[in-house]
Motif scaffolding. Structure first.
Motif, short mmCIF file in Angstrom:
data_model
loop_
_atom_site.label_atom_id
_atom_site.label_comp_id
_atom_site.label_asym_id
_atom_site.label_seq_id
_atom_site.Cartn_x
_atom_site.Cartn_y
_atom_site.Cartn_z
N VAL A 57 31.95 36.83 4.14
CA VAL A 57 31.68 35.44 2.73
C VAL A 57 31.62 36.17 1.94
CG1 VAL A 57 29.63 34.88 4.91
CG2 VAL A 57 29.11 36.99 3.43
N GLY A 58 31.27 35.44 1.18
CA GLY A 58 31.38 35.15 -0.66
C GLY A 58 30.93 36.22 -0.76
N ALA A 59 29.46 37.27 -0.36
CA ALA A 59 28.58 37.28 -0.87
C ALA A 59 28.90 38.61 -2.01
CB ALA A 59 27.93 38.42 0.00
N LEU A 60 30.43 39.60 -1.14
CA LEU A 60 30.97 40.60 -2.17
C LEU A 60 32.43 40.09 -2.47
CD1 LEU A 60 30.08 43.97 0.35
CD2 LEU A 60 28.80 42.97 -2.05
N THR A 61 32.55 39.88 -3.56
CA THR A 61 34.43 40.01 -4.05
C THR A 61 34.40 40.49 -5.48
OG1 THR A 61 32.82 38.19 -5.51
CG2 THR A 61 33.55 37.35 -3.66
N TYR B 266 19.40 52.00 -2.47
CA TYR B 266 18.03 52.08 -2.22
C TYR B 266 17.66 52.17 -3.82
CZ TYR B 266 19.98 53.19 2.62
OH TYR B 266 20.09 53.13 3.88
N VAL B 267 18.31 53.08 -4.35
CA VAL B 267 18.16 52.70 -5.76
C VAL B 267 18.56 52.65 -6.35
CG1 VAL B 267 16.68 54.55 -5.63
CG2 VAL B 267 18.79 54.92 -6.11
N GLU B 268 18.07 52.03 -7.57
CA GLU B 268 19.13 51.03 -8.97
C GLU B 268 20.60 52.00 -9.07
OE1 GLU B 268 20.46 47.93 -9.86
OE2 GLU B 268 18.59 48.31 -9.54
N LYS B 269 21.43 52.18 -8.74
CA LYS B 269 23.01 52.75 -8.53
C LYS B 269 24.36 52.46 -8.67
CE LYS B 269 24.24 55.92 -5.91
NZ LYS B 269 23.80 56.96 -4.96
N LEU B 270 25.19 52.77 -8.81
CA LEU B 270 26.71 51.96 -8.60
C LEU B 270 26.64 52.59 -7.26
CD1 LEU B 270 27.84 52.18 -12.59
CD2 LEU B 270 26.30 50.39 -11.46
N MET B 271 28.34 51.87 -6.53
CA MET B 271 28.74 52.12 -5.74
C MET B 271 29.98 53.31 -5.91
SD MET B 271 30.50 50.58 -2.61
CE MET B 271 30.62 51.10 -1.16
N THR B 272 29.30 54.66 -5.96
CA THR B 272 31.19 55.82 -6.32
C THR B 272 31.45 56.27 -5.16
OG1 THR B 272 29.12 57.26 -6.32
CG2 THR B 272 29.19 56.35 -8.40
N SER B 273 32.45 55.12 -5.29
CA SER B 273 33.39 55.58 -4.14
C SER B 273 34.91 55.09 -4.90
CB SER B 273 33.49 54.90 -2.62
OG SER B 273 34.01 54.84 -1.83
N LEU C 41 27.05 46.75 -8.80
CA LEU C 41 27.64 47.64 -7.34
C LEU C 41 29.20 48.69 -8.78
CD1 LEU C 41 28.08 46.85 -3.92
CD2 LEU C 41 26.43 47.79 -5.06
N GLY C 42 28.62 48.46 -9.55
CA GLY C 42 29.88 48.69 -10.34
C GLY C 42 31.02 47.42 -11.57
N PRO C 43 31.51 47.97 -11.66
CA PRO C 43 32.88 46.81 -12.37
C PRO C 43 33.67 46.86 -11.74
CG PRO C 43 33.63 49.58 -13.16
CD PRO C 43 32.39 49.23 -12.29
N LEU D 137 31.85 54.75 -14.23
CA LEU D 137 31.99 55.74 -12.93
C LEU D 137 32.27 56.63 -13.12
CD1 LEU D 137 34.25 53.10 -10.37
CD2 LEU D 137 31.11 53.59 -10.77
N LEU D 138 33.08 57.68 -14.28
CA LEU D 138 33.02 59.47 -14.76
C LEU D 138 32.12 59.66 -15.06
CD1 LEU D 138 37.11 59.52 -14.16
CD2 LEU D 138 35.54 59.33 -12.92
#
Length: 748
Positions: free
Chosen positions: A270-274, A251-258, A207-209, A742-743
């Protein structure tokens, strides 16, 4: 012999059981009573005992219920306690008002209801089976039972299913110690499981750095999916597959750009997203928590700084309904590593060969004190940086004034800015008040990169009420429906004269809100633009006794307090003619305008842009190391609290200027921060009323008419790089990674 005795013992209880059943069969008698033949008469003759109503308990978390209409209140009973709640409340919310904390994983008060974890099961009278309390609306007279054997057994079963595929990662999981699954499995789970099959595994997503994923731990609560689409306004996450093959990802291989992506770390149960930068760095029980505020933008988000020893380990949000709710931007959350890089720790003087040499405070101040008396008073200039607190700006202004100069201002405000009336630079609607607007007109501002939490409020309002948004400025990406009206003052003039198609929507709006970007303060035709904006406001009933929709979105944390204190640039040529320049954390000043023969003092905490032009460097404390007062863009005054010790020989900003005044022979009349605040009270009393918002007292009606003409130059983008806006973020390795990764592509 032994087998015979064993057989007799086995046969004997069976024969006794048969005898007892036979005797009971023959002894049983049937008695008929008139009450049994006529239940109605029995109900009349023997009324049921009244339900025992117990006294109310304290709501969970000190929650308060507001009844907009008392007639809409309904009464329900939670474990025998009578509770009044508004219509539309769910059973779970009614239980919280009654002081009962219901376990949950998928439910979140700021997200839509999913009802897919089933952990919140409770027993409702006359219901054939336990119901999911998060999705069941409370009905009048409903009797809810939360602590019955049926509810307990249901929760144990749900927890057993959730743990069926959950890996045994607790010793190495960063969520350990603050994990909802750990807490609720201890409180509501069984002491054993019955599943012996192999656990499934899921491929981790990139999902990114900023966000680390271990998707095998995911329990499909879909909080992150709903947050991304409903709060962040991006459709990056979703559910794929069914049954045991169900997993969350892109849905496709991409980063979370927010710009709000880090908040999924907080809402994941839970510890899925840390946090990726915080991975394997510390446990939460090792950290010292300090409640303070953020200074990376003009919003003043409430944060908690977790530190260990002298190092800031992480920053997480703190609840404040009026400002940031419970979210913070990625820049606020992850810029903390910049606090330990490129720091200035000792006073330094530039030698004749151009190199800096560390000296003592006495020597550094003596050099500055000697030089400042060698220049004319009107050649002295002081510039406060965007991260400066009110105390340091007040002391800097007093010092420069005592030296005989009025050339002191704050970054972000050009010469000639009118600060006589506070309405002309504050967000008069307030940040939370934006939720009541039904139309937004954005003029020369891009809230998504200038003030991410203000943008989140606008996005929330657009989703909730389908509010219309019009935008005048350079092409930009928004995460909600927005109509691009034009790029510059020409469009503004059309709207002011009523010739633009958007004027119809503006006229029909009940609560229109105009948001003007602070980047317009740096234009030469700023007075004409602001006059045009005020004419739009007056023509469309934007400002009235019950609604003030004229807003100015400031860019820097120090801007509002600086304008309140009167740090305003008097002349546009002041910097070009200066011989002594005092830069207090001012890194965005165009140092090329400073004359070559000018003596430059840089006081700050990072070796950023302006350091290379400095003759003397005075190390100062960062916002996590000092106590300071800040005023956000809506006029809400807050204070920072020191979380870690200062670096090296650094000092607080106001103390440095106060010591310099004594060395320079113009000793300022205060020795403590209380004395400085007493001085502030005489200039801007609202700055000493902490945790209060002081609205503007007057409106546009008192401002004289402007005769200037607007330029045809289009509005420019104010923030080029969201992740690199001040000296702390520019020193951050994490922000550099975000900027690089991301930029490559703008926010979509």
């Amino acid at each position: 012999m032994g087998l015979g005795i064993l057989a007799s013992r086995t046969i004997r209880p069976a024969s006794r059981l048969l005898q007892s059943q036979t005797s009971n069969f023959f002894l049983r008698t049937i008695v008929s009573k008139p009450e049994l033949q006529s239940p109605e008469s029995a109900a009349v003759s023997e009324p049921e005992p009244p339900t025992q109503i117990l006294p109310p308990r304290n709501p969970v978390g000190g929650a308060r219920v507001h009844f907009s209409n008392p007639e809409d209140a309904i009464e329900v009973f939670v474990d025998g306690y009578a509770v009044k709640v508004p219509k539309g409340f769910t059973v779970l919310q009614a239980c919280e008002v009654a002081g009962v904390d219901i376990p949950r994983f998928c439910y979140h008060s700021r997200l839509s209801i999913a009802g897919n974890c089933r952990m919140c099961l409770v027993e409702v009278e006359k219901s054939p089976k336990p119901v999911a309390s998060c999705a069941m609306p409370a009905l009048p007279g409903m009797k809810i039972k939360t602590d019955t054997p049926i509810a307990k057994k249901a929760r144990e079963g749900v927890m057993e299913f959730l743990l069926m595929n959950h890996p045994l990662d607790c010793p190495i999981c960063d969520q350990g110690g603050e994990c909802d699954l750990q807490d609720q499995s201890m409180a509501f789970g069984s002491d054993r499981g019955r599943f012996t099959e192999m656990k499934r595994s899921v491929v981790d997503k990139n999902l990114g750095p900023l966000v680390k994923t271990v998707m095998t731990r995911c329990i499909q609560c879909t909080r992150c999916v709903r947050f991304a689409s409903e709060v962040a306004g991006v459709q990056d996450l979703g559910i794929l597959g069914r049954g045991s093959g169900e997993e969350i990802g892109t849905y496709v291989e991409k980063l979370m750009t927010s710009e709000l992506s880090g908040n999924v770390i907080d809402i994941c149960p839970v510890g899925a997203l840390t946090s990726k930068p915080f991975a394997f760095k510390a446990r939460n029980w090792e950290l010292k928590a300090t409640e303070t505020i953020d200074v990376s933008d003009a919003v003043g988000s409430n944060i908690r700084v977790d530190s260990r020893g002298p190092e800031v380990m992480r920053i997480i949000p703190r609840l404040n309904e009026d400002i940031n709710e419970e979210w913070i931007s990625d820049k606020t959350r992850f810029c903390y590593d910049g606090l330990k890089r490129q720091r200035l720790s000792d006073p330094m003087i530039r030698d004749s060969d151009g190199r800096f040499k560390a000296v003592s405070w006495r020597d550094a101040l003596a050099v500055v004190g000697d030089i400042i008396h060698q220049v004319k008073p009107d050649e002295i200039v002081g510039v406060a940086g965007q991260l400066s607190d009110a105390e340091s700006m007040m002391v800097l202004k007093d010092f420069v004034n005592r030296m005989g100069s009025d050339n002191v201002w704050c970054e972000g405000t050009a010469a000639g800015v009118d600060a006589d009336l506070r309405y002309s630079y504050l967000m008069n609607t307030s940040i939370s008040g934006l939720e009541n607007a039904d139309l937004f007109l954005l003029i020369g501002t891009q809230p998504r990169v200038e003030a991410a939490m203000v943008n989140a409020r606008i996005c929330k309002t657009v989703r909730a009420s389908n509010a219309k948004v019009g935008y005048v400025g350079p092409p930009a990406e928004f995460n909600y429906d927005c109509k691009h009206l034009g790029t510059g003052p020409d469009t503004l003039k059309e709207i002011a004269e009523g010739r633009h198609p958007f004027c119809t929507a503006l006229k029909n709006a009940k609560n229109p809100a105009i948001i003007v970007g602070a980047g317009l303060f740096n234009r030469t035709d700023k007075n004409a633009i602001l006059s045009s904006v005020e004419s739009i406001a007056q023509a469309n009933n934007v400002v009235r006794p019950d609604w003030n929709g004229l807003n100015f979105l400031l860019q820097y944390a120090a801007q509002a307090a600086a304008l309140d204190l009167g740090l305003i640039q008097q002349s546009a040529k002041a910097l070009e003619s200066a011989k002594f320049v005092y830069l207090m954390g001012a890194d965005d000043v165009n140092v090329d305008k400073i004359p070559k023969d000018a003596f430059v003092v840089y006081q700050g905490h990072h070796g950023d842009k302006a350091v290379y032009r400095a003759n003397v460097i005075l190390p100062a404390s960062a916002f996590t190391e000092k106590e300071g007062t800040y005023e956000n863009t809506e006029g809400f005054t807050q204070q920072t609290v020191p979380a870690v010790p200062t670096v090296g020989d650094a000092r607080d900003d106001w103390k440095i200027v106060r010591a310099l005044s004594e060395v320079s022979g113009v000793k300022l009349p205060y020795n403590s921060i209380e004395g400085v605040r007493s001085r502030i009270k005489s200039v801007a009393p609202n700055l000493v009323h902490t945790d209060e918002r002081e609205p503007a007292a007057f409106g546009p009606s008192l401002k004289p008419e402007c005769k200037e003409a607007m330029s045809t130059t289009p509005f420019q983008t104010v923030v080029e790089n969201f992740y690199m806006t001040n000296s702390i973020t520019r020193a951050s390795k994490i922000m550099a990674q975000c900027s690089a990764v991301l930029l490559k592509k703008p926010f979509v």
